[in-house]
Design an enzyme around this catalytic site. Sequence first.
Site, mmCIF file in Angstrom:
data_model
loop_
_atom_site.group_PDB
_atom_site.id
_atom_site.type_symbol
_atom_site.label_atom_id
_atom_site.label_comp_id
_atom_site.label_asym_id
_atom_site.label_seq_id
_atom_site.Cartn_x
_atom_site.Cartn_y
_atom_site.Cartn_z
ATOM 1 N N ASP A 271 -2.426 2.004 -4.402
ATOM 2 C CA ASP A 271 -3.653 2.344 -3.687
ATOM 3 C C ASP A 271 -4.726 1.292 -3.955
ATOM 4 O O ASP A 271 -4.642 0.517 -4.920
ATOM 5 C CB ASP A 271 -4.151 3.725 -4.112
ATOM 6 C CG ASP A 271 -3.257 4.848 -3.591
ATOM 7 O OD1 ASP A 271 -3.219 5.907 -4.253
ATOM 8 O OD2 ASP A 271 -2.612 4.651 -2.542
ATOM 9 N N HIS B 290 0.818 -1.214 0.000
ATOM 10 C CA HIS B 290 0.000 0.000 0.000
ATOM 11 C C HIS B 290 0.860 1.276 0.000
ATOM 12 O O HIS B 290 0.351 2.376 -0.197
ATOM 13 C CB HIS B 290 -0.925 -0.011 1.228
ATOM 14 C CG HIS B 290 -2.183 0.773 1.042
ATOM 15 N ND1 HIS B 290 -2.363 1.682 0.029
ATOM 16 C CD2 HIS B 290 -3.356 0.788 1.752
ATOM 17 C CE1 HIS B 290 -3.560 2.229 0.124
ATOM 18 N NE2 HIS B 290 -4.182 1.695 1.169
#
Length: 585
Positions: A559, A555
């Site tokens: 995204d 992450h």
Amino acid sequence: MAVSVTLPALGESVTEGTVTRWLKAEGERVEADEPLLEVSTDKVDTEIPAPAAGVLSAIKVAEDETVEVGAELAVIDDGTGAPAAAPAPAPAAAEAPAAEAPAAEPQPEPAAAPAAEAPAPAAAPAGGAEGTDVVLPALGESVTEGTVTRWLKEVGEEVQADEPLLEVSTDKVDTEIPAPASGTLLEIVVGEDETAEVGAKLAVIGSADQAAAAPAAAAPAPAAAPEPAPAPAPAPAAAAPAPAAAPAPAPAPAPAAAPAPAAAPAPAAPAAPAPAAGEGAYVTPLVRKLASENGVDLSTVKGTGVGGRVRKQDVIAAAEAAKAAAPAPAAAPAAAKAPAIEASPLRGQTVKMPRMRKVIGDNMMKALHGQAQLTTVVEVDITKIMRMRNQAKDAFAQREGVKLSPMPFFVKAAVQALKAHPVVNARINEDEGTITYFDTENVGIAVDAEKGLMTPVIKDAGDLNIAGIARKTADLAGKVRANKITPDELSGATFTISNTGSRGALFDTVIVPPNQVGILGIGATVKRPVVINHPELGETIAVRDMTYLALSYDHRLVDGADAARYLTTVKQILEAAEFETEIGL
């Protein structure tokens, strides 16, 4: 005589249906109310019963074709054709005695009357009795139909106004329907276990005079019963001269008139096929299907309905009695035991951790501690791919020398999507504070080996077709299991794919390897009912091959929206399944 099979109305808003399967072929014999074909609509999948007994002479609508409600689906012939043609001479025979009636008015006329009325029973089922109609009343705001579960009176019995006449079941309530008037029950239009809409006619109640007329019309049927004497067969021979005698009414003495009535039973002989229904009382499609599902022979079931009709309760009771009478099969399932599971020799031991296991563990911990990992899952319909693979796998194996498994399709879709979404095919250079977006797709393939999980790498996978991926995958997996894999073949991956469903897992939250930002987990492929949007039927339910794809990602770079976009692209490629040329179809 031909009987047309049409597509009935299957719902308020249903205007068309698709023939999914014919249960009978042209030339086969069918019985009345026997399931003839299966039809699918956007509301329901159902069986269409045969409207009459006979031979399926023509199929007008093929499987997978769609037609509107009311369209002709098939033609049934020869079921009633022979009997229908036979009674034709009967009126002529009936006219002959009628012509001679003046000579023997007291005797022949009563005999001729039943003969003339012989065709009437054929028309009786049309429900022509006159009197007060018994209709299905509204039984609730949303109730549109009901099923007759039991008639409390039989045809010919006296009923009083408001006396319970029958029992009806709906999806909301079970209730009794009272008689709307006093009189005699002349006719039952809707039998037990049959369903009718609100307002439909269920029966007819009339006066005693009408009831007396009804038995009179039915009298010929019993009259036909004493037909066991085939001796009257000569009588038809005497009937043949009767037409010759017709031009000369003079020879009308009583002896000659006596054989003439004997000719009246002759037409009853062609009517003998009617007792074919005597092989068993009328059985509704629902009861017939229930009997078929439970393996119940309807000829052995004693019906408790009106006139000995077999009801669904009778079939259920017969099925339960058969199960109770045969406890032996019940023991058979007990024989189907779970597979024997042997205890592992590692139980209770303390051993040194193998070097390979330690390397795998260190890498997994490094990956988890050095990344912000997250997993996103999508569901994919791979029915087309599974059908395509089954169609091509034999020829593919002969041509390419390797088996065609589903795996190459997933790898091909994954690398194609990586070209459009390079953020998933990248590396974070922490020391430099930079990001490298790779211009090649080197895909690591997780292989379950004896020593542990290893990930050999398919270099430049984005430049390979399905056959190339299949050959490379088989070669690398073989080397891993034979312990002949080289360090170079285990390094350089920019993205990894793990088939976690190969052992039955639906999906897994796979761990992203070090120096990568994404790994794709492939779940088990299972068949299950799914709502699909058919171009002709609209939204409908079908059995499909479904699987889950789980993308774990770092992450810090990727995204959730990036992960979803990548997975959506992979899903679109797999569901489109445009791989025909690559596998030789």
